[in-house]
Scaffold this motif. Structure first.
Motif, PDB file in Angstrom:
ATOM      1  N   ASP A 228       7.620  -1.185  -4.194  1.00  0.00           N
ATOM      2  CA  ASP A 228       6.118  -0.105  -4.793  1.00  0.00           C
ATOM      3  C   ASP A 228       5.849  -0.848  -5.822  1.00  0.00           C
ATOM      4  O   ASP A 228       4.542   0.061  -6.190  1.00  0.00           O
ATOM      5  CB  ASP A 228       7.781   0.689  -5.768  1.00  0.00           C
ATOM      6  CG  ASP A 228       8.960   1.017  -4.775  1.00  0.00           C
ATOM      7  OD1 ASP A 228       8.740   1.378  -3.626  1.00  0.00           O
ATOM      8  OD2 ASP A 228       9.900   2.061  -4.709  1.00  0.00           O
ATOM      9  N   ALA A 229       5.992  -1.590  -6.979  1.00  0.00           N
ATOM     10  CA  ALA A 229       4.946  -1.647  -8.122  1.00  0.00           C
ATOM     11  C   ALA A 229       3.810  -2.243  -7.088  1.00  0.00           C
ATOM     12  O   ALA A 229       3.027  -2.229  -7.739  1.00  0.00           O
ATOM     13  CB  ALA A 229       5.379  -3.022  -8.834  1.00  0.00           C
ATOM     14  N   TYR A 230       3.571  -3.554  -6.116  1.00  0.00           N
ATOM     15  CA  TYR A 230       2.810  -4.060  -5.755  1.00  0.00           C
ATOM     16  C   TYR A 230       1.801  -2.372  -5.367  1.00  0.00           C
ATOM     17  O   TYR A 230       1.274  -3.014  -4.828  1.00  0.00           O
ATOM     18  CB  TYR A 230       3.463  -4.764  -4.716  1.00  0.00           C
ATOM     19  CG  TYR A 230       3.251  -6.094  -5.359  1.00  0.00           C
ATOM     20  CD1 TYR A 230       2.684  -6.928  -5.456  1.00  0.00           C
ATOM     21  CD2 TYR A 230       5.006  -6.506  -5.474  1.00  0.00           C
ATOM     22  CE1 TYR A 230       2.599  -8.359  -6.254  1.00  0.00           C
ATOM     23  CE2 TYR A 230       5.110  -8.271  -5.685  1.00  0.00           C
ATOM     24  CZ  TYR A 230       3.500  -8.482  -5.646  1.00  0.00           C
ATOM     25  OH  TYR A 230       3.896  -9.984  -6.877  1.00  0.00           O
ATOM     26  N   GLU A 231       3.060  -1.568  -4.414  1.00  0.00           N
ATOM     27  CA  GLU A 231       1.987  -0.494  -3.992  1.00  0.00           C
ATOM     28  C   GLU A 231       1.143   0.474  -4.396  1.00  0.00           C
ATOM     29  O   GLU A 231       0.036   0.021  -4.469  1.00  0.00           O
ATOM     30  CB  GLU A 231       2.867   0.286  -2.827  1.00  0.00           C
ATOM     31  CG  GLU A 231       2.222   1.178  -2.130  1.00  0.00           C
ATOM     32  CD  GLU A 231       3.038   1.967  -1.191  1.00  0.00           C
ATOM     33  OE1 GLU A 231       4.110   1.689  -1.280  1.00  0.00           O
ATOM     34  OE2 GLU A 231       3.073   2.208  -0.433  1.00  0.00           O
ATOM     35  N   LYS A 239       5.844  -8.189   1.686  1.00  0.00           N
ATOM     36  CA  LYS A 239       7.543  -7.620   2.845  1.00  0.00           C
ATOM     37  C   LYS A 239       7.650 -10.129   3.396  1.00  0.00           C
ATOM     38  O   LYS A 239       6.966 -10.403   2.710  1.00  0.00           O
ATOM     39  CB  LYS A 239       7.556  -7.889   3.919  1.00  0.00           C
ATOM     40  CG  LYS A 239       6.567  -8.060   4.867  1.00  0.00           C
ATOM     41  CD  LYS A 239       5.967  -6.967   6.558  1.00  0.00           C
ATOM     42  CE  LYS A 239       6.088  -7.236   7.345  1.00  0.00           C
ATOM     43  NZ  LYS A 239       4.182  -8.022   7.353  1.00  0.00           N
ATOM     44  N   VAL A 240       8.772 -10.009   3.414  1.00  0.00           N
ATOM     45  CA  VAL A 240       9.473 -10.806   2.827  1.00  0.00           C
ATOM     46  C   VAL A 240       8.263 -11.819   4.038  1.00  0.00           C
ATOM     47  O   VAL A 240       8.721 -11.762   5.640  1.00  0.00           O
ATOM     48  CB  VAL A 240      11.338 -11.246   3.328  1.00  0.00           C
ATOM     49  CG1 VAL A 240      11.490 -12.478   3.767  1.00  0.00           C
ATOM     50  CG2 VAL A 240      11.726 -10.684   2.487  1.00  0.00           C
ATOM     51  N   GLU A 246      -2.347 -14.765   0.721  1.00  0.00           N
ATOM     52  CA  GLU A 246      -2.848 -13.730   1.713  1.00  0.00           C
ATOM     53  C   GLU A 246      -3.542 -12.241   1.269  1.00  0.00           C
ATOM     54  O   GLU A 246      -4.026 -11.824   1.858  1.00  0.00           O
ATOM     55  CB  GLU A 246      -2.457 -13.911   3.280  1.00  0.00           C
ATOM     56  CG  GLU A 246      -2.823 -14.747   4.216  1.00  0.00           C
ATOM     57  CD  GLU A 246      -1.747 -15.022   4.932  1.00  0.00           C
ATOM     58  OE1 GLU A 246      -0.991 -14.516   5.036  1.00  0.00           O
ATOM     59  OE2 GLU A 246      -1.717 -16.753   5.151  1.00  0.00           O
ATOM     60  N   PHE A 247      -2.519 -12.308   0.537  1.00  0.00           N
ATOM     61  CA  PHE A 247      -1.971 -10.747   0.530  1.00  0.00           C
ATOM     62  C   PHE A 247      -3.147 -10.110  -0.777  1.00  0.00           C
ATOM     63  O   PHE A 247      -3.456  -9.074  -0.986  1.00  0.00           O
ATOM     64  CB  PHE A 247      -0.304 -10.797  -0.532  1.00  0.00           C
ATOM     65  CG  PHE A 247      -0.099  -9.190  -1.044  1.00  0.00           C
ATOM     66  CD1 PHE A 247       0.464  -8.473  -0.222  1.00  0.00           C
ATOM     67  CD2 PHE A 247      -0.071  -9.277  -2.543  1.00  0.00           C
ATOM     68  CE1 PHE A 247       1.018  -6.815  -0.624  1.00  0.00           C
ATOM     69  CE2 PHE A 247       0.217  -7.688  -3.219  1.00  0.00           C
ATOM     70  CZ  PHE A 247       0.341  -6.897  -1.413  1.00  0.00           C
ATOM     71  N   GLU A 281      -8.092   0.004  -9.648  1.00  0.00           N
ATOM     72  CA  GLU A 281      -8.835   1.272  -8.523  1.00  0.00           C
ATOM     73  C   GLU A 281      -7.435   1.795  -8.030  1.00  0.00           C
ATOM     74  O   GLU A 281      -7.372   3.108  -8.101  1.00  0.00           O
ATOM     75  CB  GLU A 281      -9.468   0.679  -7.024  1.00  0.00           C
ATOM     76  CG  GLU A 281     -10.456   1.242  -6.440  1.00  0.00           C
ATOM     77  CD  GLU A 281     -10.576   0.628  -4.888  1.00  0.00           C
ATOM     78  OE1 GLU A 281     -10.261   1.524  -3.683  1.00  0.00           O
ATOM     79  OE2 GLU A 281     -11.731   0.367  -5.444  1.00  0.00           O
ATOM     80  N   PHE A 282      -6.506   1.000  -8.243  1.00  0.00           N
ATOM     81  CA  PHE A 282      -4.844   1.706  -8.274  1.00  0.00           C
ATOM     82  C   PHE A 282      -4.204   2.464  -9.284  1.00  0.00           C
ATOM     83  O   PHE A 282      -4.604   2.951 -10.055  1.00  0.00           O
ATOM     84  CB  PHE A 282      -4.311   0.915  -7.211  1.00  0.00           C
ATOM     85  CG  PHE A 282      -4.796   0.744  -5.683  1.00  0.00           C
ATOM     86  CD1 PHE A 282      -4.272   2.143  -4.559  1.00  0.00           C
ATOM     87  CD2 PHE A 282      -5.774   0.099  -4.984  1.00  0.00           C
ATOM     88  CE1 PHE A 282      -4.718   2.096  -3.793  1.00  0.00           C
ATOM     89  CE2 PHE A 282      -6.492  -0.024  -4.212  1.00  0.00           C
ATOM     90  CZ  PHE A 282      -5.579   1.030  -3.075  1.00  0.00           C
TER      91      PHE A 282
END
Ligand SMILES: Nc1ncnc2c1ncn2[C@@H]1O[C@H](COP(=O)(O)OP(=O)(O)OP(=O)(O)O)[C@@H](O)[C@H]1O
Ligand SMILES: [Mg+2]
Length: 698
Positions: A228-231, A239-240, A246-247, A281-282
């Protein structure tokens, strides 16, 4: 013959031949002490039976005769351990003593009944090896007839089963244990699974962020809160199996910041870090992150894990608290300054009253020559300036007498447009933006005008090379309980915005303090903002300033919305000086100088004046028969106050006109029922007050 004899004799014991070791032993045994006597003399039945059992391979013992004398074979001997060979040819009781109580009834039973006793795995307690033990036997006890047909003995064919029985018991025990182990194991597995499940649930539901990366920066695990925090800060969830590289590939600076900490953690370092992450931006959030090495069960390092806490809200709350504390400190400082300033101003006011009054009198009477006239005019001007100063100080100290009425701020500001423009000059573009339908504010219109003028002058001074000045008004609502200065409620907010030089932090922090000015000696008194601040607080509102160097300044004056019915703001119509109905005026003041000058003004206005130094003295005069038309009284006096005096006299004489003179707004004490005049005052001001008093009627 001898040899024949010998041969017969040996034939007599031939049943012992081929009888194995025990046959040999029986042959050699000294039978003299045995109840059976020597084998040669045994009955035929006994001989036959013994011959048979010696030859047998089964374990056999024969208990012969009433004493149960024991005779057994090779197969049987080991079964009685150390009792062999002494048991041979001896009554059983001697060597089966430890189990005789058990064995004897069995043997006697067979002897007496001739019935065979047989059992499988029959336990017998024995001490054959020097210690007690339970042995098990398959047994068959049967009666053996003697030559005469009576029961000669009991033939016991036995087979020891101790080992098998014990083996089976052990097996059963171990089976039982195994079974028990199995159930406990199942139970333990179930418990452990439940615990794991619980832990997983906790990890999934905690608001702490938990994640683990392998040595290739790939997620090994990540809980919901962390995803959630990343989002929240990057707009997507890892995800695992995903790779951190890459993320964040499309955000190189964020990737660098993230790998900077993970590098250390993946190198095996354990540490705690507080840092801000996220794409603006987020969202950007501050996290406290605890990194630790992640190891496989065998101890090898396979990555690192991180438990994180979002500190943003807590830090914001702390900052808010710190700011509230700072605001409170500031408010307390202003309060203390107000007390001090107010006290000094009040005393000065009292000192100024007779000075102003007297100079006024001199001027009106035209005392002295031209030179004196000039000097008196100069002194009078100075006294006027001193009076203004004292008024400003009183305003700052929230002690100026205010006549708060519902005010249409839009109209008030709009009407000031021309005045402001002429004050600020042609270089400054003035905009007035006031909406229709603004609720009325509860305020003293004259003082609000003064305040706006003051703020405009400040703006002008901040824009020496010109700029824009915008004065606007808006309806605003305060809901938060946390506002240091404003109680929740409805306000009209007048804002004065300029595009001037702005203020640095120090100036901003001190701007409101009395006598703080950056304008140089003789240029500014440093009382402008102080006054506006005092006015706002006194009216139940507030003054706020936002400013930064080079970015201009916005000063907001918040005034509470009036809940009373609208009243004519434009009662600004000056009361014209009128001829006053002369009569008797009672002047009450404890300061003789003030009293004198007031009395002088009143007699100038045509009154015959009676003076009293206290409220008590005034009442005394009235009791003695004085009937004044007008009472002019100071409010604050030792003993009874002017207001109380006024109210007491009005009670008796409703026709009496009353004017309370006060140095400052002591809102407690002076009732709005009585007209007021502020010290110091000139004769014309006194006349104006008396005129409106006459107009209004008592
Ligand atoms: N609009 C503004 N822009 C920049 N600085 C300002 C502005 N208003 C006030 N200040 C700063 O705050 C100080 C205090 O203002 P304040 O109005 O109390 O006193 P003053 O203007 O210096 O003197 P006075 O108003 O008594 O003539 C000013 O000297 C100035 O440094
Ligand atoms: Mg000013």
């Amino acid at each position: 013959m001898l040899s024949e004899n010998a041969a017969r004799q040996s034939t007599d014991v031939s049943f012992l031949a081929d009888g194995g070791e025990l046959g040999v032993m029986m042959h050699a045994l000294d039978w003299s002490g045995s109840p059976l006597g020597p084998p040669q003399q045994w009955s035929q039945a006994l001989k036959t039976t013994v011959g048979m059992l010696l030859a047998a391979r089964a374990q056999i013992v024969l208990f012969w005769g009433p004493d149960f004398v024991a005779l057994y074979n090779d197969a049987y001997a080991p079964g009685i351990g150390a009792n062999h060979p002494r048991a041979l040819g001896r009554p059983a009781i001697e060597n089966w003593g430890e189990l005789w109580d058990d064995l004897e009834p069995l043997l006697s039973g067979v002897r007496q009944t001739r019935k065979t006793f047989a059992a499988k795995d029959r336990p017998f307690y024995v001490e054959r090896h020097g210690y007690g033990e339970t042995s098990y036997w398959d047994v068959s006890y049967s009666a053996v007839p003697d030559d005469d047909g009576s029961v000669g003995g009991v033939l016991c064919i036995v087979s020891e089963t101790t080992e098998r029985v014990l083996g089976e018991t052990r097996l059963r025990a171990s089976e039982a244990r195994y079974k028990e182990l199995n159930t406990t194991l199942e139970q333990r597995v179930a418990e452990r699974t439940a615990e794991r499940h619980l832990l997983a649930t906790i990890v999934e539901t905690t608001d702490g962020q938990i994640q683990a990366l392998d040595l290739d920066y790939r997620w090994l695990a990540i809980n919901t809160s962390c995803a959630d925090a990343y989002e929240r800060i990057y707009g997507k969830r890892p995800k695992v199996g995903d790779s951190l590289h890459e993320f964040l590939a499309d955000r190189p600076t964020h990737l660098a910041a993230a790998t900077a900490v993970w590098d250390r953690a993946l190198a095996g370092e354990a540490f705690t870090n507080i840092d801000e992450f996220g794409d603006p931006e987020f969202d950007r959030r501050v996290y406290e992150m605890k990194f630790e090495a992640l190891r496989a069960p065998d101890g090898t390092r396979i990555g690192a894990f991180l438990t994180g806490t979002d500190l943003t809200d807590r830090l914001e709350e702390q900052a808010r608290l710190a700011q509230a504390e700072e605001e409170l400190r500031q408010a307390q400082k202003m309060e203390a300054m107000g007390q001090l300033t107010g006290g000094v101003a009040h005393d000065f006011n009292n000192l100024l009253t007779p000075i102003v009054g007297l100079l006024d009198l001199f001027q009106r009477k035209g005392i002295g020559g031209e030179r004196e006239h000039r000097l008196i005019a100069g002194a009078s001007q100075a006294a006027e300036r001193a009076k203004t100063l004292v008024q400003r100080l009183l305003a700052f100290a929230r002690r100026q007498p205010l006549q708060a009425v519902p005010v249409n701020i839009s109209r008030l500001v709009a009407n000031m447009g021309a005045l402001i423009s002429s004050t600020t000059g042609p270089q400054i573009e003035v905009t007035v933006d006031t909406p229709e339908g603004l609720p009325e504010a509860m305020a003293d219109p004259n003082q609000v005008e003064m305040a706006i003028l003051n703020l405009s002058v400040n703006a002008r001074d901040a824009m020496p090379d010109g700029g824009r000045l915008c004065i606007s008004a808006k309806a605003r609502t305060v809901v938060s309980e946390h506002n240091a200065e404003l109680a929740p409620g409805a306000y009209v907010c007048i804002s004065v915005t300029d595009t001037g030089v702005g203020m640095d932090e120090t100036t901003l922090a001190h701007a409101v303090e009395p006598f703080f000015s950056t304008k140089g000696i003789g240029q500014g008194t440093g009382l402008g903002l102080s006054m506006v601040h005092g006015l706002a607080s006194q009216l139940g509102g507030a003054l706020t300033i936002r400013s930064a160097v080079g970015a201009g300044t916005t000063v907001e004056l918040w005034l509470p919305v009036s809940h009373a019915a609208a009243s004519a703001v434009d009662a600004a119509a000056e009361p014209k000086l009128q001829r006053l109905p002369a009569g008797t005026a009672l002047v009450v003041d404890d300061e003789p100088l003030v009293r004198m000058s007031t009395a002088e003004m009143l007699s100038e206005l045509g009154y015959s004046v009676v003076e009293a130094g206290s409220a008590e003295e005034a009442l005394q005069r009235v009791r003695e028969g004085l009937r004044p038309n007008l009472l002019v009284t100071d409010h604050l006096m030792p003993g009874m106050s002017g207001t109380d005096l006024g109210l007491a006299l009005r009670e008796q004489y409703p026709e009496l006109q009353i004017l309370v003179v006060s140095g400052y707004a002591n809102n407690e004490g002076i009732t709005p029922d009585l007209s007021r005049l502020t010290k110091p005052f000139r004769s014309d001001e006194l006349a104006a007050s008396l005129a409106s008093l006459a107009k209004a009627g008592p």
